[in-house]
Design a protein around this motif. Structure first.
Motif, PDB file in Angstrom:
ATOM      1  N   LYS A 105      52.737  14.877  24.999  1.00 11.67           N
ATOM      2  CA  LYS A 105      52.419  14.724  23.591  1.00 11.67           C
ATOM      3  C   LYS A 105      51.934  16.051  23.037  1.00 11.67           C
ATOM      4  CE  LYS A 105      49.648  11.838  20.452  1.00 11.67           C
ATOM      5  NZ  LYS A 105      48.622  10.771  20.373  1.00 11.67           N
ATOM      6  N   ASP A 106      52.443  16.413  21.865  1.00  5.13           N
ATOM      7  CA  ASP A 106      52.055  17.657  21.183  1.00  5.13           C
ATOM      8  C   ASP A 106      52.293  18.865  22.080  1.00  5.13           C
ATOM      9  OD1 ASP A 106      51.269  16.108  19.010  1.00  5.13           O
ATOM     10  OD2 ASP A 106      49.195  15.946  19.745  1.00  5.13           O
ATOM     11  N   ASP A 107      53.452  18.905  22.737  1.00  7.25           N
ATOM     12  CA  ASP A 107      53.832  20.019  23.615  1.00  7.25           C
ATOM     13  C   ASP A 107      52.856  20.219  24.767  1.00  7.25           C
ATOM     14  OD1 ASP A 107      56.083  20.556  22.102  1.00  7.25           O
ATOM     15  OD2 ASP A 107      55.030  21.957  20.782  1.00  7.25           O
ATOM     16  N   LYS A 108      52.168  19.185  25.175  1.00  7.08           N
ATOM     17  CA  LYS A 108      51.235  19.255  26.279  1.00  7.08           C
ATOM     18  C   LYS A 108      51.390  18.014  27.165  1.00  7.08           C
ATOM     19  CE  LYS A 108      48.551  22.978  25.707  1.00  7.08           C
ATOM     20  NZ  LYS A 108      48.259  23.978  26.767  1.00  7.08           N
ATOM     21  N   LEU A 109      51.190  18.213  28.457  1.00  8.41           N
ATOM     22  CA  LEU A 109      51.100  17.086  29.378  1.00  8.41           C
ATOM     23  C   LEU A 109      49.664  16.577  29.362  1.00  8.41           C
ATOM     24  CD1 LEU A 109      53.127  18.450  32.436  1.00  8.41           C
ATOM     25  CD2 LEU A 109      53.863  16.697  30.832  1.00  8.41           C
ATOM     26  N   GLN A 110      49.510  15.287  29.142  1.00  9.78           N
ATOM     27  CA  GLN A 110      48.181  14.690  29.082  1.00  9.78           C
ATOM     28  C   GLN A 110      47.997  13.772  30.290  1.00  9.78           C
ATOM     29  OE1 GLN A 110      47.444  12.840  25.287  1.00  9.78           O
ATOM     30  NE2 GLN A 110      47.797  14.732  24.138  1.00  9.78           N
ATOM     31  N   ILE A 111      47.046  14.157  31.142  1.00 12.66           N
ATOM     32  CA  ILE A 111      46.757  13.398  32.359  1.00 12.66           C
ATOM     33  C   ILE A 111      45.534  12.535  32.104  1.00 12.66           C
ATOM     34  CG2 ILE A 111      46.278  13.556  34.825  1.00 12.66           C
ATOM     35  CD1 ILE A 111      47.452  16.378  34.768  1.00 12.66           C
ATOM     36  N   GLN A 112      45.750  11.229  32.051  1.00 13.32           N
ATOM     37  CA  GLN A 112      44.665  10.281  31.808  1.00 13.32           C
ATOM     38  C   GLN A 112      44.125   9.786  33.145  1.00 13.32           C
ATOM     39  OE1 GLN A 112      43.505   9.210  28.575  1.00 13.32           O
ATOM     40  NE2 GLN A 112      41.819   8.458  29.860  1.00 13.32           N
ATOM     41  N   LEU A 113      42.832   9.994  33.389  1.00 13.41           N
ATOM     42  CA  LEU A 113      42.201   9.543  34.619  1.00 13.41           C
ATOM     43  C   LEU A 113      41.640   8.144  34.450  1.00 13.41           C
ATOM     44  CD1 LEU A 113      40.336  12.819  35.664  1.00 13.41           C
ATOM     45  CD2 LEU A 113      42.685  12.099  36.186  1.00 13.41           C
ATOM     46  N   LYS A 114      41.412   7.467  35.568  1.00 14.99           N
ATOM     47  CA  LYS A 114      40.941   6.084  35.516  1.00 14.99           C
ATOM     48  C   LYS A 114      39.510   5.963  35.004  1.00 14.99           C
ATOM     49  CE  LYS A 114      44.029   4.135  38.992  1.00 14.99           C
ATOM     50  NZ  LYS A 114      44.163   3.360  40.248  1.00 14.99           N
ATOM     51  N   ASP A 115      38.731   7.033  35.112  1.00 15.96           N
ATOM     52  CA  ASP A 115      37.357   6.977  34.610  1.00 15.96           C
ATOM     53  C   ASP A 115      37.251   7.398  33.150  1.00 15.96           C
ATOM     54  OD1 ASP A 115      37.861   9.641  34.808  1.00 15.96           O
ATOM     55  OD2 ASP A 115      36.263  10.097  36.242  1.00 15.96           O
ATOM     56  N   GLY A 116      38.404   7.585  32.484  1.00 14.80           N
ATOM     57  CA  GLY A 116      38.403   7.906  31.063  1.00 14.80           C
ATOM     58  C   GLY A 116      38.591   9.372  30.745  1.00 14.80           C
ATOM     59  N   ARG A 117      38.461  10.258  31.697  1.00 13.59           N
ATOM     60  CA  ARG A 117      38.633  11.683  31.430  1.00 13.59           C
ATOM     61  C   ARG A 117      40.095  12.002  31.122  1.00 13.59           C
ATOM     62  NH1 ARG A 117      35.828  14.345  36.602  1.00 13.59           N
ATOM     63  NH2 ARG A 117      36.780  12.471  37.551  1.00 13.59           N
ATOM     64  N   LEU A 118      40.283  12.988  30.273  1.00 15.29           N
ATOM     65  CA  LEU A 118      41.622  13.403  29.851  1.00 15.29           C
ATOM     66  C   LEU A 118      41.779  14.900  30.102  1.00 15.29           C
ATOM     67  CD1 LEU A 118      44.324  12.580  28.455  1.00 15.29           C
ATOM     68  CD2 LEU A 118      43.264  13.266  26.289  1.00 15.29           C
ATOM     69  N   VAL A 119      42.852  15.263  30.790  1.00 15.37           N
ATOM     70  CA  VAL A 119      43.130  16.665  31.101  1.00 15.37           C
ATOM     71  C   VAL A 119      44.469  17.032  30.476  1.00 15.37           C
ATOM     72  CG1 VAL A 119      43.525  18.355  32.924  1.00 15.37           C
ATOM     73  CG2 VAL A 119      41.839  16.534  33.261  1.00 15.37           C
ATOM     74  N   LYS A 120      44.475  18.107  29.683  1.00 14.41           N
ATOM     75  CA  LYS A 120      45.699  18.586  29.047  1.00 14.41           C
ATOM     76  C   LYS A 120      46.160  19.858  29.752  1.00 14.41           C
ATOM     77  CE  LYS A 120      44.639  16.719  24.452  1.00 14.41           C
ATOM     78  NZ  LYS A 120      44.508  17.032  23.005  1.00 14.41           N
ATOM     79  N   THR A 121      47.452  19.932  29.981  1.00 16.75           N
ATOM     80  CA  THR A 121      48.001  21.070  30.712  1.00 16.75           C
ATOM     81  C   THR A 121      49.453  21.281  30.315  1.00 16.75           C
ATOM     82  OG1 THR A 121      48.279  22.005  32.921  1.00 16.75           O
ATOM     83  CG2 THR A 121      48.766  19.680  32.668  1.00 16.75           C
ATOM     84  N   ASP A 122      50.011  22.420  30.745  1.00 20.62           N
ATOM     85  CA  ASP A 122      51.414  22.732  30.452  1.00 20.62           C
ATOM     86  C   ASP A 122      52.347  22.371  31.609  1.00 20.62           C
ATOM     87  OD1 ASP A 122      50.900  23.829  27.893  1.00 20.62           O
ATOM     88  OD2 ASP A 122      50.261  25.712  28.820  1.00 20.62           O
ATOM     89  N   HIS A 123      51.825  22.408  32.825  1.00 18.14           N
ATOM     90  CA  HIS A 123      52.680  22.171  33.997  1.00 18.14           C
ATOM     91  C   HIS A 123      51.846  21.523  35.092  1.00 18.14           C
ATOM     92  CE1 HIS A 123      56.529  22.970  36.048  1.00 18.14           C
ATOM     93  NE2 HIS A 123      55.799  23.105  37.154  1.00 18.14           N
ATOM     94  N   ILE A 124      52.514  20.701  35.917  1.00 20.01           N
ATOM     95  CA  ILE A 124      51.848  19.988  37.012  1.00 20.01           C
ATOM     96  C   ILE A 124      52.505  20.379  38.324  1.00 20.01           C
ATOM     97  CG2 ILE A 124      51.439  17.727  38.066  1.00 20.01           C
ATOM     98  CD1 ILE A 124      51.204  16.529  35.314  1.00 20.01           C
ATOM     99  N   VAL A 125      51.675  20.631  39.339  1.00 20.46           N
ATOM    100  CA  VAL A 125      52.143  20.810  40.706  1.00 20.46           C
ATOM    101  C   VAL A 125      51.594  19.642  41.521  1.00 20.46           C
ATOM    102  CG1 VAL A 125      52.165  22.268  42.744  1.00 20.46           C
ATOM    103  CG2 VAL A 125      52.185  23.314  40.471  1.00 20.46           C
ATOM    104  N   ALA A 126      52.485  18.778  42.011  1.00 18.81           N
ATOM    105  CA  ALA A 126      52.077  17.621  42.808  1.00 18.81           C
ATOM    106  C   ALA A 126      52.097  18.013  44.281  1.00 18.81           C
ATOM    107  CB  ALA A 126      53.001  16.437  42.552  1.00 18.81           C
TER     108      ALA A 126
END
Length: 732
Positions: free
Chosen positions: A495-516
């Protein structure tokens, strides 16, 4: 004659039975009338009692019908055998004629065809010439010597009329002319397998496209390597052309499935015990066998801007080497494997084995090519796991996610790290922590933000004790990494040119790229077709103590689930295990019949200043005892490699004899689990039923044979302080 004899053997019992039946019928008639019939005249025998003569007539008719039927069937069978024999003879003759046609057409393909000949599919007649005919296609007329390595810039000066040729034809010419050039050129210099650091740089720098095309000497191999980029450019300009495929041998005595560390170690072991062996390695990758550890370690600390192309790096000891085990000149081409007088190792790249016929001793490739084998090794390794929330997130998320494993992944992530502002690494294990520290170094040079998140409380939480895991987390933070601990990913969206990682405890992390970096899944795709057992607990192919899955099939590396006589059934995913298990599998494929008793080690470096080596079962859920001491400038991975002269530590330490030295008498009494802010160096023991089953050497190097012997002995130790003295960690 044999058919007639078999028919007679079948009819003879029938005639014998018929005579017995006649006698029994006469005797049965007499008993039925309470008397044996007297000798009657011949006329009365023909009419006799009612039904007696008719039975004989019916029986004679039945025997005659059976005889005629058997004769007809025998005739048909003989005729069918003759037809099948003739068909087989015709098939053999057709194969022979096809082989002759291919041999006659080989020198014709090496002749440079013109454009008209390609369009009309007419092959011109070969012209006698004393010089090789393939090289002039790729070099200007002013440089006719094929032994002179031509630079790409010279090749680009070729007139446009010469580049109208199809690239597949040019590549075919290079491949087909290899045997002629080998006959005329001097022999290639010998290359030692053990020490890559002694090789000249020109031999170790191997381009990724088409690494194996011929078995020419070193000079010719370097010439072809220098010109391969031009071939790639020409191929891109042709819309309707397809590169010529490798000629795959129909049979190989030794087939190795997979092109990783285990396969290369097995090939080297097979050749050591059987110098004339012919070994074929089939790999899905486009690269020659290479070592994987530098992809997440040393390559990221290289100062060379072209490291992604050269794949050369400086070790902690300052020496430079390539990640490839051997240069292309070490191997022979697959099409020359059958005719190689002294055998060799060939690598068939960019091919996948999709089916395995165990009873027929053959495999099928993804292009429907079949290869039969004498003995086979499965070393397919594994594939990186991914989070299900990422798999279900859609193309916009998966296209911005890297599953780190291969050379292409390293190149891709390096490019991404230079073009984005934020990278998030999911995973707190070996791979995730190494990549976090490596990318964290780049935050000092650019505005790149590096985030590492994991479900544990600290880095390496599944391996290290909690106090040491917390200390490691602080060390990673000092490298410029933002750590998000106890993070369970709930969803990932774009969303909005960003990857949004939603955690189970409510925290939200925005990033451009993910390494799994969440682990490895063993590749057992061939289990179903091969009918091989997969372990339900650890995954991988179940093998015996000799790493054998079937009578002529062995498994090594990450895909092998083996039985450890000390620690039980295990599956190990580390470089040292791949080396040792591959080597043992190769020995057993040549008749050694040795059991796997080796305790493999693994190591991880969080930069040049912090590193550790481990052996056995290292699980943070087990009870641990740690003994630590103050570190010095000598207690770093960089100092350790400078002292030993090697960069890949497992390659040197696995050859050492596991003997325990005498503990230093001047050592001060070690303290168990010193909970200090600085754990400079030490030894961590992992216990199960009061027996040491795992050991971590924290910034303690070149002591692994001692740790291996402690685990092998399997004894209870009343005081681990005395055991720690064996490692001399308190010596300056």
């Amino acid at each position: 004659m044999l058919k007639c004899r078999s028919v007679w053997n079948k009819l003879a019992p029938l005639t014998k039975v018929s005579s017995n039946v006649c006698r029994h019928n006469g005797r049965r008639t007499g008993l039925t009338n309470f008397r044996i019939p007297p000798c009657a005249p011949a006329a009365h025998m023909s009419t006799g009692p009612r039904g007696g003569g008719r039975e004989n007539q019916l029986y004679a008719a039945l025997v005659g019908a059976v005889t005629i039927t058997v004769g007809i069937l025998s005739y048909r069978h003989l005729k069918e055998d003759a037809r099948r024999y003739q068909d087989r003879i015709d098939e053999i003759e057709s194969r022979t004629s096809k082989g002759i046609v291919k041999q006659e057409s080989a020198p014709i393909q090496s002749e440079p065809p013109d454009v008209e000949a390609i369009e009309t599919e007419v092959v011109p007649e070969p012209e006698p010439s004393a010089e090789p005919t393939a090289e002039p296609q790729l070099e200007p007329p002013a440089e006719p010597e094929p032994e002179t390595p031509s630079a790409p810039s010279d090749a680009e000066a070729t007139p446009p009329s010469d580049t109208t040729e199809t690239p597949s034809a040019a590549a075919e010419a290079v491949v087909e002319s290899a045997p002629e050039e080998v006959a005329e050129a001097p022999a290639a210099p010998a290359v030692e397998e053990g020490d890559l650091t002694k090789l000249p740089p020109s031999d170790l720098i191997e381009p990724s496209p088409a690494p194996i095309v011929d078995s020419e000497p070193k000079a010719a191999a370097e010439n072809l390597a220098a010109e391969s980029p031009e071939l790639e450019v020409v191929a891109k300009s042709g819309a309707d052309t397809v590169p010529a495929p490798h000629k795959v041998p129909s049979h190989t005595p030794y087939l190795l499935i997979g092109g990783g560390t285990a396969s290369f170690a097995a090939a080297r072991s097979i050749r050591a015990r059987d110098p004339g062996a012919k070994v074929l390695i089939v790999t899905e990758e486009t690269d020659l066998p290479y070592m994987r550890p530098p992809l997440s370690k040393e390559l990221w600390f290289s100062d060379d801007p072209s490291v992604t192309e050269t794949l050369r790096f400086k070790q902690w000891n300052g020496k430079e080497r390539s990640i490839y085990f051997q240069p292309a000149s070490f191997y022979i081409s697959p099409e020359d494997l059958d005719s190689a007088e002294n055998g060799g190792v060939a690598v068939l790249t960019d091919k996948k084995v999709v089916h395995m016929d165990v009873r027929g001793n053959k495999v099928k490739l993804d292009d429907d090519t079949e290869i039969s084998y004498g003995k086979c090794l499965i070393a397919t390794g594994g594939v990186p796991r991914n989070l299900q929330v990422i798999d279900r997130a859609g193309e916009e998320v998966t296209s911005r996610t890297t599953l780190f494993r291969k050379i292409d992944d390293f190149r891709s992530l390096d490019k991404v790290s230079r073009n984005v502002k934020s990278i998030t690494i999911i995973g707190g294990g070996f791979m995730g922590s190494e990549l976090a520290c490596a990318l964290g170094r780049r935050t000092n040079e650019s505005d790149l933000e590096v985030i590492q998140m994991f479900p544990e409380k600290g880095n390496m939480g599944k391996v290290l004790p909690e106090y040491l895991s917390n200390w490691t987390t602080e060390k990673v933070k000092k490298e410029g990494v933002k750590v998000v601990s106890e993070a369970l990913v709930k969803s990932v969206t774009f969303k909005d040119d960003k990857l949004q990682i939603q955690l189970k405890d409510g925290r939200l992390v925005k990033t451009d790229h993910i390494v799994a970096a969440v682990g490895l899944e063993p590749n057992v795709d061939l289990a179903k077709s091969a009918g091989m057992e997969v372990d339900s607990d650890f995954g991988g192919y179940r093998v015996n103590a000799e790493l054998q899955a079937r009578s002529n099939i062995w498994v090594a590396g990450d895909a092998a689930c083996f039985y450890d006589i000390r620690l039980g059934r295990r599956r190990v995913e580390h470089h040292d295990h791949a080396v040792v298990s591959g080597r043992l599998a190769g020995e057993n494929m040549t008749g050694a019949n040795k059991p796997y008793w080796h305790q493999s080690m693994f190591w991880s470096d969080l930069g040049p200043d912090v590193g550790y080596e481990a052996i056995g079962i290292v699980d943070s859920s087990l009870p641990t005892v740690g003994v630590f001491a103050k570190a010095t400038s000598k207690d770093t991975p960089k100092a350790a490699t400078e002292k030993s002269g090697t960069g890949i530590r497992s390659e040197s330490e696995t050859e050492d004899t596991a003997t325990s030295p005498v503990a230093s008498s001047s050592s001060s009494t070690p303290t168990v689990e010193q909970h200090k802010d600085d754990y400079g160096k030490g030894v961590i023991f992992y216990l199960r039923d009061k027996v040491v089953v795992g050991i971590i050497l924290w910034n303690v190097f070149n002591r692994m044979p001692i740790a291996r012997k402690i685990i092998k002995d399997g004894e209870e130790h009343a005081d681990l302080n005395e055991v720690a003295k064996l490692f001399n960690i308190h010596e300056d």
